[in-house]
Design a protein around this motif. Structure first.
Motif, PDB file in Angstrom:
ATOM      1  N   ARG A 270       0.759  -1.114   0.233  1.00  0.00           N
ATOM      2  CA  ARG A 270       0.149   0.109   0.008  1.00  0.00           C
ATOM      3  C   ARG A 270       0.838   1.101  -0.121  1.00  0.00           C
ATOM      4  NH1 ARG A 270      -3.839  -1.031   4.992  1.00  0.00           N
ATOM      5  NH2 ARG A 270      -1.821  -1.587   5.767  1.00  0.00           N
ATOM      6  N   GLU A 272       1.021   4.371  -1.180  1.00  0.00           N
ATOM      7  CA  GLU A 272       0.202   5.452  -0.913  1.00  0.00           C
ATOM      8  C   GLU A 272       0.086   5.762   0.560  1.00  0.00           C
ATOM      9  OE1 GLU A 272      -2.973   6.616  -3.152  1.00  0.00           O
ATOM     10  OE2 GLU A 272      -2.018   6.379  -5.054  1.00  0.00           O
ATOM     11  N   ARG A 273      -0.439   4.864   1.311  1.00  0.00           N
ATOM     12  CA  ARG A 273      -0.682   4.797   2.597  1.00  0.00           C
ATOM     13  C   ARG A 273       0.601   4.945   3.356  1.00  0.00           C
ATOM     14  NH1 ARG A 273      -5.010   3.486   6.115  1.00  0.00           N
ATOM     15  NH2 ARG A 273      -6.175   4.209   4.346  1.00  0.00           N
ATOM     16  N   ARG A 275       3.471   5.840   2.388  1.00  0.00           N
ATOM     17  CA  ARG A 275       3.930   7.156   2.295  1.00  0.00           C
ATOM     18  C   ARG A 275       3.526   8.340   3.226  1.00  0.00           C
ATOM     19  NH1 ARG A 275       4.534   6.066  -3.343  1.00  0.00           N
ATOM     20  NH2 ARG A 275       2.683   6.886  -3.741  1.00  0.00           N
ATOM     21  N   ILE A 276       2.127   8.054   3.173  1.00  0.00           N
ATOM     22  CA  ILE A 276       1.373   8.984   4.400  1.00  0.00           C
ATOM     23  C   ILE A 276       1.864   8.763   5.800  1.00  0.00           C
ATOM     24  CG2 ILE A 276      -0.716   9.861   5.162  1.00  0.00           C
ATOM     25  CD1 ILE A 276      -2.097   9.143   2.527  1.00  0.00           C
TER      26      ILE A 276
END
Length: 416
Positions: A270, A272-273, A275-276
């Motif tokens: 995941r 994107e998650r 990176r957040i």
């Protein structure tokens, strides 16, 4: 994707069953217990028994080699051997950091940075070779060697970072428990919200070291320093018994054994998650840094510095008689007699006798702290500093008679 069963793993050349436990709540409980023992047991052997820092480190390095060899010869996870290895590594990593700080004079900030860089190199080489840092992949000897090397460095790093934090903030052991505990809680939240599982694991693993060390200090420290006053010997015994009880439980229930290991299936990525949540961890790191800077500038820290400075000033301006003027003559005579006996043993070349008398001096001084310190705090710090210097000289790995004589003579002068 198909799973690799236990029988298939054993039949595969060069591949073993998982050599580490399942990451359950029991893993973290016993890990914290091990780190607490690492702090208290090392202090007990080094200081209380008077073995000396260098000698203690040599002994535990040899013990670590033996225990780690036992662990590496196994082809599966055995709770007793695995956690014995963790306990020994905990003590050894603590001793290595203490040698850098106490014997070589390396600042804690420097040793923290060095160990962080070493850990980054270990992880970098490990990932470049194995393409994973997950402890669930510890099924080959090279991966296990990388794993144990990383564990050793995390203990040394956690020790240096934890001591540096205490040095910077002036927090007592009870208060100091709250910071690593809170950070571990924030790591758990990050992991739950989708942060990289491997990164989250190693962050929590590092933080358990200062948490366990602070717990050990809190249990062992005298009540005058806001501790529970149990001492290093009793604290070590309590946590060793707790570790043994937990290991027996895990051995009987096998609740932390990885029954099946999938060497091909990986959790869905995941990015994107992750990176957040990496940004979330960066914010937590910045907030922690800001908290430490703020705490370091608070009055209590400045007062501690002023108190130390005041002690140094008293040393320079008061005569020896004035240093002990407010202390009972009987107490002063006892300390002076013990210090003189220690010096006599040093001059006769009886290092064993000198260490024994130094231990007597330390015990008597600690027992009298609650009575003497309120009588004259500044003078107490002067004598405490002199006694610490003498104890350090007598208990050095390679004692220097000239240094021992110098520190003991300074102590005797202050006790006149």
């Amino acid at each position: 994707m198909s799973e690799t069963t236990r029988s298939e793993i054993v039949a595969t050349p060069g591949v073993m069953l998982s050599k580490v436990p399942e990451i359950t709540v029991w893993f973290w409980v016993i890990k914290i217990l091990c780190t607490t023992v690492g702090e208290s047991f090392a202090d007990w052997i080094n200081m209380t028994l008077g073995v000396g820092l260098n000698a203690t480190a040599l002994v535990f390095t040899a013990v670590l080699a033996a225990v780690l060899g036992w662990q590496l010869r196994l082809n599966r996870y055995v709770p007793f051997v695995y956690w014995l290895t963790v306990v020994v590594i905990s003590v050894t990593g603590t001793l290595y950091t203490d040698i850098l700080t106490d014997n070589l004079g390396v600042p804690l900030a420097v040793s923290t940075g060095v160990f962080a860089a070493v850990l980054a190199v270990v992880f970098g080489v490990w990932f470049a070779r194995e393409r994973t840092l997950s402890i669930h992949s510890i099924v080959t000897t090279p991966r296990e060697l990388f794993y144990w090397l990383a564990v050793l460095v995390t203990f040394a790093l956690g020790t240096a970072a934890g001591d540096w934090t205490l040095d910077l903030t002036g927090w007592g052991p009870g208060t100091a428990v709250l910071l690593p505990a809170g950070l571990i809680g924030l790591v758990v939240i990050g992991w739950r919200l989708g942060a990289n599982a491997v990164l989250s694991f190693w962050l929590a693993y590092i933080l358990t070291r200062p948490l366990g060390a602070n717990l050990g200090d809190w249990f062992a420290s005298p009540s005058t320093e806001h501790g529970l006053g149990l001492g290093t010997a009793l604290t070590s015994a309590i946590f060793l018994v707790a570790i043994l009880a937990t290991v027996v439980y895990l051995t009987r229930t096998r609740s932390d054994v990885v029954e099946e290991h999938d060497r091909t299936q990986t959790p869905p990525a995941r990015p994107e998650r992750e990176r957040i949540m990496l940004g979330y961890y960066a914010v937590v790191a910045l907030a922690t840094g800001a908290l430490l800077v703020w705490a370091g500038g608070q009055p209590h820290a400045a007062a501690a510095s002023e108190e130390d400075t005041g002690a140094e000033s008293v040393t320079a301006t008061l005569t020896p008689g004035q240093t002990t003027a407010h202390f009972p003559a009987a107490e002063t005579t006892q300390f002076r007699t013990t210090a003189q006996d220690t010096l006599t043993d040093v001059q006769r070349g009886d290092q064993t006798g000198a260490r024994a008398r130094a231990k007597d001096l330390e015990t008597a001084w600690d027992d009298a702290e609650s009575t003497l310190r309120p009588m004259d705090t500044a003078a107490w710090h002067v004598l405490d500093d002199r006694i610490d210097s003498a104890l350090h000289a007598v208990r050095a790995g390679k004692p220097d008679p000239a240094t021992e004589t110098q520190t003991l003579t300074a102590l005797l002068t202050a006790l006149q």
